[in-house]
Scaffold this motif. Structure first.
Motif, PDB file in Angstrom:
ATOM      1  N   TYR A   7       0.976  -1.241  -0.028  1.00 36.96           N
ATOM      2  CA  TYR A   7       0.100  -0.112   0.020  1.00 36.96           C
ATOM      3  C   TYR A   7       0.939   1.261  -0.137  1.00 36.96           C
ATOM      4  N   LEU A   8       0.802   2.028  -0.812  1.00 35.92           N
ATOM      5  CA  LEU A   8       1.460   3.363  -0.933  1.00 35.92           C
ATOM      6  C   LEU A   8       0.489   4.341  -0.543  1.00 35.92           C
ATOM      7  N   ASP A   9       1.138   5.470   0.415  1.00 36.90           N
ATOM      8  CA  ASP A   9       0.072   6.599   0.635  1.00 36.90           C
ATOM      9  C   ASP A   9       0.834   7.869  -0.102  1.00 36.90           C
ATOM     10  N   HIS A  10       0.445   8.493  -0.995  1.00 38.36           N
ATOM     11  CA  HIS A  10       0.729   9.612  -1.739  1.00 38.36           C
ATOM     12  C   HIS A  10       0.358  10.743  -1.247  1.00 38.36           C
ATOM     13  N   VAL A  11      -0.227  10.882  -0.206  1.00 32.98           N
ATOM     14  CA  VAL A  11      -0.603  12.068   0.452  1.00 32.98           C
ATOM     15  C   VAL A  11      -1.562  12.811  -0.640  1.00 32.98           C
ATOM     16  N   TYR A  12      -2.086  13.992  -0.153  1.00 32.54           N
ATOM     17  CA  TYR A  12      -2.978  14.952  -1.192  1.00 32.54           C
ATOM     18  C   TYR A  12      -4.235  13.854  -1.452  1.00 32.54           C
ATOM     19  N   GLY A  13      -4.828  12.951  -0.791  1.00 32.75           N
ATOM     20  CA  GLY A  13      -5.706  11.996  -1.105  1.00 32.75           C
ATOM     21  C   GLY A  13      -5.712  10.642  -1.826  1.00 32.75           C
ATOM     22  N   TYR A  14      -4.323  10.553  -2.461  1.00 31.57           N
ATOM     23  CA  TYR A  14      -4.143   9.537  -3.128  1.00 31.57           C
ATOM     24  C   TYR A  14      -3.501   8.381  -2.486  1.00 31.57           C
ATOM     25  N   GLU A  15      -4.023   7.247  -2.982  1.00 26.42           N
ATOM     26  CA  GLU A  15      -3.322   5.770  -2.438  1.00 26.42           C
ATOM     27  C   GLU A  15      -3.278   4.779  -3.600  1.00 26.42           C
ATOM     28  N   THR A  16      -2.153   3.827  -3.564  1.00 27.12           N
ATOM     29  CA  THR A  16      -2.281   2.838  -4.611  1.00 27.12           C
ATOM     30  C   THR A  16      -1.863   1.525  -3.830  1.00 27.12           C
ATOM     31  N   ARG A  17      -2.258   0.428  -4.529  1.00 24.81           N
ATOM     32  CA  ARG A  17      -2.122  -0.615  -3.937  1.00 24.81           C
ATOM     33  C   ARG A  17      -1.520  -1.578  -5.143  1.00 24.81           C
ATOM     34  N   TYR A  18      -0.634  -2.327  -4.676  1.00 24.57           N
ATOM     35  CA  TYR A  18       0.136  -3.397  -5.532  1.00 24.57           C
ATOM     36  C   TYR A  18       0.135  -4.752  -4.953  1.00 24.57           C
ATOM     37  N   ALA A  19      -0.757  -5.889  -5.811  1.00 25.31           N
ATOM     38  CA  ALA A  19      -1.157  -7.164  -5.086  1.00 25.31           C
ATOM     39  C   ALA A  19      -0.651  -8.313  -5.763  1.00 25.31           C
ATOM     40  N   HIS A  20      -0.614  -9.444  -5.173  1.00 26.56           N
ATOM     41  CA  HIS A  20      -0.036 -10.721  -5.678  1.00 26.56           C
ATOM     42  C   HIS A  20       1.306 -10.580  -6.002  1.00 26.56           C
ATOM     43  N   LEU A  21       2.135  -9.869  -5.475  1.00 28.00           N
ATOM     44  CA  LEU A  21       3.934  -9.697  -5.763  1.00 28.00           C
ATOM     45  C   LEU A  21       4.568 -11.097  -5.374  1.00 28.00           C
ATOM     46  N   SER A  22       5.506 -11.458  -6.284  1.00 29.03           N
ATOM     47  CA  SER A  22       6.320 -12.504  -5.700  1.00 29.03           C
ATOM     48  C   SER A  22       7.519 -12.100  -4.619  1.00 29.03           C
ATOM     49  N   LYS A  23       7.819 -10.860  -4.865  1.00 27.77           N
ATOM     50  CA  LYS A  23       8.812 -10.276  -3.649  1.00 27.77           C
ATOM     51  C   LYS A  23       8.798  -8.657  -3.588  1.00 27.77           C
ATOM     52  N   PHE A  24       9.285  -8.199  -2.314  1.00 20.33           N
ATOM     53  CA  PHE A  24       9.107  -6.815  -1.928  1.00 20.33           C
ATOM     54  C   PHE A  24      10.475  -6.307  -2.341  1.00 20.33           C
ATOM     55  N   ASN A  25      10.547  -5.093  -2.466  1.00 16.84           N
ATOM     56  CA  ASN A  25      11.792  -4.226  -2.781  1.00 16.84           C
ATOM     57  C   ASN A  25      11.718  -2.999  -1.819  1.00 16.84           C
ATOM     58  N   VAL A  26      10.675  -2.900  -0.871  1.00 13.98           N
ATOM     59  CA  VAL A  26      10.535  -2.013  -0.008  1.00 13.98           C
ATOM     60  C   VAL A  26       9.890  -2.207   1.355  1.00 13.98           C
ATOM     61  N   LYS A  27      10.162  -1.538   2.346  1.00 15.55           N
ATOM     62  CA  LYS A  27       9.722  -1.955   3.579  1.00 15.55           C
ATOM     63  C   LYS A  27       8.677  -0.762   4.281  1.00 15.55           C
ATOM     64  N   GLN A  28       7.980  -1.210   5.098  1.00 10.26           N
ATOM     65  CA  GLN A  28       7.082  -0.333   5.619  1.00 10.26           C
ATOM     66  C   GLN A  28       7.677   0.987   6.230  1.00 10.26           C
ATOM     67  N   GLY A  29       6.894   2.048   5.788  1.00 10.56           N
ATOM     68  CA  GLY A  29       7.579   3.372   6.391  1.00 10.56           C
ATOM     69  C   GLY A  29       8.659   3.897   5.082  1.00 10.56           C
ATOM     70  N   GLN A  30       8.930   3.152   4.544  1.00  9.02           N
ATOM     71  CA  GLN A  30      10.032   3.880   3.559  1.00  9.02           C
ATOM     72  C   GLN A  30       9.305   4.957   2.321  1.00  9.02           C
ATOM     73  N   ARG A  31      10.146   6.117   2.204  1.00 10.03           N
ATOM     74  CA  ARG A  31       9.658   6.902   1.212  1.00 10.03           C
ATOM     75  C   ARG A  31       9.976   6.330  -0.330  1.00 10.03           C
ATOM     76  N   VAL A  32       9.136   6.480  -1.186  1.00  9.61           N
ATOM     77  CA  VAL A  32       9.616   6.372  -2.570  1.00  9.61           C
ATOM     78  C   VAL A  32       9.327   7.367  -3.436  1.00  9.61           C
ATOM     79  N   LYS A  33      10.058   7.350  -4.804  1.00 10.01           N
ATOM     80  CA  LYS A  33       9.653   8.508  -5.653  1.00 10.01           C
ATOM     81  C   LYS A  33       8.917   7.630  -6.609  1.00 10.01           C
ATOM     82  N   ARG A  34       8.356   8.369  -7.716  1.00 11.93           N
ATOM     83  CA  ARG A  34       7.493   7.775  -8.852  1.00 11.93           C
ATOM     84  C   ARG A  34       8.700   7.188  -9.699  1.00 11.93           C
ATOM     85  N   GLY A  35       8.386   6.012 -10.066  1.00 11.72           N
ATOM     86  CA  GLY A  35       9.408   5.114 -10.596  1.00 11.72           C
ATOM     87  C   GLY A  35      10.408   4.420 -10.116  1.00 11.72           C
TER      88      GLY A  35
END
Ligand SMILES: [Zn+2]
Length: 321
Positions: free
Chosen positions: A235-263
């Motif tokens: 689950y990504l929280d994008h602030v300004y009201g937006y949220e995205t979800r990415y399901a059925h993944l084989s592996k994670f490349n991020v951890k909870q609380g981590q900040r990410v950039k587009r791309g």
């Protein structure tokens, strides 16, 4: 005794000296003084009219310099006025239009102009040209101050808009080259595993297991965990009201609380949870409500591709989860 003069004497038949004396001498002296006075006065006025004094010469030089400076100053004021008008035009009809902001308007720009008592009104009577020019400069300074404040405001609006644009989910989470099929399955769909129709609130993007999954916008990892239905999901929280979800993944490349950039690479396509085959189940939420992710793919699709997606979205497809 005066200078000797000679006069012919018929009695002696000789030129004999004689001297002016008494009244004759005084009259002669007076005539001399009068002629000298007239000549001196005439000479004085002649010199005064036709020849400058050194002070007058220097004053004339200074006047010439002041005239040149005045002409140059007026030209600079004219150029500054023209430049400022250009900036005001760009401010009101370019920058603010792009940023969805209203132009300042004449009432704000003209507020306070002309009410100043800084310029002595006596100047109007004595040197009206200088007075009007001083008023013009005063107005110019006021408009420039307003414009500086306006540009500061535009700068703040731009910072906020830039952050919003960066946060908005605006790209497809899988590369088009690695996408084998896009199931435009947003809405009520038959669930092949559960065996009944239910709301499918995302898109299914088919790709091989291990295909990179990218963050659709700037944000923070709200969750990265395993769910019975979603499998490995982010689950990504994008602030300004937006949220995205990415399901059925084989592996994670991020951890909870981590900040990410587009791309940023956040995980890999898999087949975990209630999934019929390898694919990414992608959801977009705005202010807590699911919205069709297809509306957020403008950045990486041509107009033709986008039109095709919209047409496909109106047709019925089975979902993969
Ligand atoms: Zn799905």
């Amino acid at each position: 005794m005066g200078k000797a003069k000679y006069r012919y004497n018929p009695d002696t038949c000789r030129y004999e000296p004689f001297y002016l004396k008494g009244r004759a001498l005084r009259e002669r002296a007076m005539v001399f003084v009068m002629i000298a006075t007239v000549v001196a006065t005439g000479g004085y006025f002649y010199i005064r009219n036709y020849f400058e004094t050194i002070d007058e010469f220097l004053l004339e030089q200074e006047n010439q310099i002041r005239k040149a400076e005045w002409t140059d100053l007026r030209h600079r004021v004219y150029v500054a006025d023209q430049k400022l008008s250009e900036y005001i035009q760009k401010d009101d009809y370019n920058y603010r239009v792009i940023l969805d902001s209203h132009p300042l308007g004449a009432s704000i720009r003209e507020a306070g102009v002309g009410g100043s008592e800084k310029i002595d009104s006596k100047l109007l009577l004595e040197f009206p040209v200088i007075y009007h020019e001083a008023k013009r400069v005063e107005k110019l300074v006021h408009q420039a101050e307003i414009e500086i404040q306006s540009f500061d405001e535009i700068d703040r609006i731009l910072d906020k808009k830039t952050a919003m644009w960066s946060a908005k989910p605006a790209i497809q989470p899988l590369s088009n080259q690695q996408l084998t099929y896009l199931h435009t399955t947003y809405g009520s769909r038959f669930h092949q595993i559960l065996g009944y129709v239910r709301e499918h609130k995302g898109l299914d993007l088919t790709a091989d297991v291990g295909t990179p999954v990218y963050a659709a916008g700037d944000g923070r990892v709200e969750k990265a965990y395993y769910s019975q239905s979603y499998g490995n999901v982010i689950y990504l929280d994008h602030v300004y009201g937006y949220e995205t979800r990415y399901a059925h993944l084989s592996k994670f490349n991020v951890k909870q609380g981590q900040r990410v950039k587009r791309g940023d690479l956040i995980g890999f396509v898999g087949n975990t949870g209630l999934s019929k085959g390898p694919h990414l189940h992608y959801e977009v939420l705005f202010q807590g409500q699911h919205v069709n992710p297809i509306n957020f793919f403008q950045r990486d699709l041509s107009n033709t591709e986008y039109q095709r997606l919209i047409e496909e979205a109106s047709q019925s497809h089975e979902s993969l989860d």
